[in-house]
Design an enzyme around this catalytic site. Structure first.
Site, PDB file in Angstrom:
ATOM      1  N   ARG A  97     -66.679 -33.112   2.323  1.00 52.18           N
ATOM      2  CA  ARG A  97     -67.129 -31.835   2.920  1.00 52.18           C
ATOM      3  C   ARG A  97     -66.918 -31.857   4.435  1.00 52.18           C
ATOM      4  O   ARG A  97     -66.726 -30.822   5.067  1.00 52.18           O
ATOM      5  CB  ARG A  97     -68.596 -31.541   2.570  1.00 52.18           C
ATOM      6  CG  ARG A  97     -69.134 -30.256   3.196  1.00 52.18           C
ATOM      7  CD  ARG A  97     -70.359 -29.698   2.462  1.00 52.18           C
ATOM      8  NE  ARG A  97     -71.342 -30.719   2.175  1.00 52.18           N
ATOM      9  CZ  ARG A  97     -72.227 -31.219   3.052  1.00 52.18           C
ATOM     10  NH1 ARG A  97     -72.251 -30.760   4.294  1.00 52.18           N
ATOM     11  NH2 ARG A  97     -73.079 -32.162   2.704  1.00 52.18           N
TER      12      ARG A  97
ATOM     13  N   TYR B 239     -59.950  -6.184   5.936  1.00 50.44           N
ATOM     14  CA  TYR B 239     -60.082  -6.664   4.558  1.00 50.44           C
ATOM     15  C   TYR B 239     -61.535  -6.415   4.140  1.00 50.44           C
ATOM     16  O   TYR B 239     -62.451  -6.629   4.943  1.00 50.44           O
ATOM     17  CB  TYR B 239     -59.740  -8.162   4.525  1.00 50.44           C
ATOM     18  CG  TYR B 239     -59.854  -8.751   3.152  1.00 50.44           C
ATOM     19  CD1 TYR B 239     -58.874  -8.516   2.191  1.00 50.44           C
ATOM     20  CD2 TYR B 239     -60.953  -9.537   2.805  1.00 50.44           C
ATOM     21  CE1 TYR B 239     -58.984  -9.055   0.922  1.00 50.44           C
ATOM     22  CE2 TYR B 239     -61.064 -10.085   1.542  1.00 50.44           C
ATOM     23  CZ  TYR B 239     -60.074  -9.839   0.601  1.00 50.44           C
ATOM     24  OH  TYR B 239     -60.185 -10.369  -0.652  1.00 50.44           O
TER      25      TYR B 239
ATOM     26  N   ASP C 142     -57.300 -12.105  12.179  1.00 49.68           N
ATOM     27  CA  ASP C 142     -56.880 -12.425  10.817  1.00 49.68           C
ATOM     28  C   ASP C 142     -55.375 -12.160  10.748  1.00 49.68           C
ATOM     29  O   ASP C 142     -54.928 -11.010  10.852  1.00 49.68           O
ATOM     30  CB  ASP C 142     -57.654 -11.535   9.836  1.00 49.68           C
ATOM     31  CG  ASP C 142     -57.349 -11.849   8.373  1.00 49.68           C
ATOM     32  OD1 ASP C 142     -56.249 -12.361   8.084  1.00 49.68           O
ATOM     33  OD2 ASP C 142     -58.202 -11.566   7.520  1.00 49.68           O
TER      34      ASP C 142
ATOM     35  N   LYS D 104     -52.547 -16.426   0.242  1.00 52.49           N
ATOM     36  CA  LYS D 104     -51.465 -15.443   0.255  1.00 52.49           C
ATOM     37  C   LYS D 104     -50.128 -16.131   0.577  1.00 52.49           C
ATOM     38  O   LYS D 104     -49.677 -16.958  -0.180  1.00 52.49           O
ATOM     39  CB  LYS D 104     -51.815 -14.321   1.227  1.00 52.49           C
ATOM     40  CG  LYS D 104     -53.272 -13.801   1.086  1.00 52.49           C
ATOM     41  CD  LYS D 104     -53.566 -13.163  -0.245  1.00 52.49           C
ATOM     42  CE  LYS D 104     -55.056 -12.929  -0.510  1.00 52.49           C
ATOM     43  NZ  LYS D 104     -55.777 -12.165   0.485  1.00 52.49           N
TER      44      LYS D 104
END
Ligand SMILES: *Cc1c(COP(=O)(O)O)cnc(C)c1O
Length: 399
Positions: free
Chosen positions: A64, A117, A189, A214
């Site tokens: 993590r 988005y 972004d 993407k």
């Protein structure tokens, strides 16, 4: 010779070499990278353990906090964006939420765009507001609107260009400049452009985020996110991300690394096919409008040419016949799969109003720039003539 990260204002040609060698590990003879499927790592001794536990972003302490495979892909993507440091997350929203939450506290103010988005819009307009952060939403095409929205408490400006789903643009250099003069951080972004077509840091943006689901992954087979920026800011985002826990699995980090090897050939081809399709669609009788930054008819085409070196594979097409017309076109498409997401090898299409009909009323749809007749296309690697024929038969069925 070692690979240099790509720079320059045109298509970053040395990205080809960077993508194959930018993550090379000294002393490792394996051509393909190993996958470190380990949640935890052994310390050599007590002093080593104390070092691992206290050093930020240690890649061999606990997954993590960091992982060798994940760190490798983060460095490769950071190089593409011209950033000294990068952090991977389990999804694009994991990246955006960690970056935004790391930058703001209750009482602060954020300026963002009216269109983002949808997950980002909800993070900003719902979660941040519930946490006591004020957010102003402004027209992204109007630089003065950003300036007018700034308050003494403004800590962060959030940008997205080209934006989902209307393909409107934000002037990165102009907004970065007005933020920097006031000590306000900027976050962009860059998912829709991808780093080969646009590098926001060259225009002065502080933090770049990606849905690596993407273009970067490119095969519709994983979800991942990335935050890229200066090392001190990335460490700040990391501190928040280890609390939020949206950690990228090493297996998916490896799959992303595999996808990245072909990024430049995929994007080069996708740019070319999408531009041809956008021109062809604009001339088809069943089409009311095509929104694509690469078309001279795009109202911000000059800005697109200034800040992008290619225009990507996503376009918004408004078809004749309103909502029902769009529904009928979707039903007839064969090669374009009716599926969310974008930037992968297979072409996809989404009827945007249908996607949001369950959660947004007509007014909210209009406010988000989602016309009832709008179909978002993501162009993949199929032969462009086949894609063109598919769209032609779907838009004007015989008989
Ligand atoms: C898909 C997407 C996101 C969210 O990414 P996930 O990987 O789905 O969490 C954020 N921004 C943009 C522009 C996107 O297209």
């Amino acid at each position: 010779m070692s690979a240099r990260p790509p720079t320059g204002d045109t298509w970053p040609e040395n990205a080809d070499t960077w993508l194959q060698h930018g993550d090379a590990q000294e002393g490792d003879s394996a051509i393909a990278p190993p996958i470190h499927l380990s949640a935890t790592f052994r310390a050599a001794d007590a002093a080593g353990f104390a070092d691992m536990a206290s050093r930020p972003r240690h890649p061999r302490y606990y997954t993590r906090y960091g992982n060798p495979t994940t760190e490798r892909v983060a460095g490769l993507i950071a190089g593409l964006e011209g950033a000294p440091a990068g952090l991977m997350t389990a999804s694009g929203m994991g990246a955006i939420s960690a970056a935004v939450l790391a930058m703001v506290s209750a009482g602060d103010h954020v300026v963002a765009q009216t269109n983002h988005y949808m997950g980002t819009s909800r993070l900003l307009g719902d979660l941040l507001v519930r946490m006591g952060v004020a957010v102003s939403f402004v027209d992204q095409t109007d630089v003065s609107a950003f300036e007018q929205a700034i308050r003494p408490q403004t800590r962060l400006i959030v940008l997205e260009t080209p934006v989902n789903p209307t393909l409107a643009l934000t002037d990165l250099a102009a907004v970065a400049d007005l933020a920097r003069r006031r000590g306000i951080r900027t976050l962009a972004d860059n998912t829709f452009a991808c780093p080969l077509n646009q590098q926001p840091r060259r225009f002065g943006i502080d933090l770049v985020v990606h849905s690596a689901t993407k273009y970067l992954g490119g095969h519709h087979d994983l979800t991942a996110g990335a935050v890229l920026g200066d090392a001190d800011l990335i460490e700040q985002v990391w501190n928040t991300s280890i609390m939020l826990g949206a950690v990228l699995s090493p297996q998916d980090a490896w799959l992303l690394l595999r996808g990245l090897r072909t990024l430049s050939v995929r994007v080069e081809r996708i740019n070319a096919s999408a531009l041809r399709l956008a021109h062809a669609l604009a001339a088809m009788p069943g089409v009311a409008a095509v929104h694509y930054p690469g078309l001279p008819s795009h109202p911000q085409h000059d800005l697109a040419r200034r800040q992008m070196s290619g225009f990507g594979g996503v376009m918004a097409v408004q078809v004749r016949g309103g909502y029902r017309g769009a529904e009928a076109v979707m039903k007839r498409l064969r090669l374009f799969a009716q599926a969310v997401s974008l930037g992968g090898v297979e072409s996809l299409a989404v009827h945007a109003a249908a996607m949001w009909a369950g959660s947004l009323d007509d007014e909210a749809l209009r406010a988000a720039g989602i016309a009832p007749d709008l179909i978002r296309l993501s162009v993949g690697l199929e032969r462009v003539e086949d894609l063109m024929a598919d769209l032609a038969q779907a838009l004007a069925p015989p008989g």
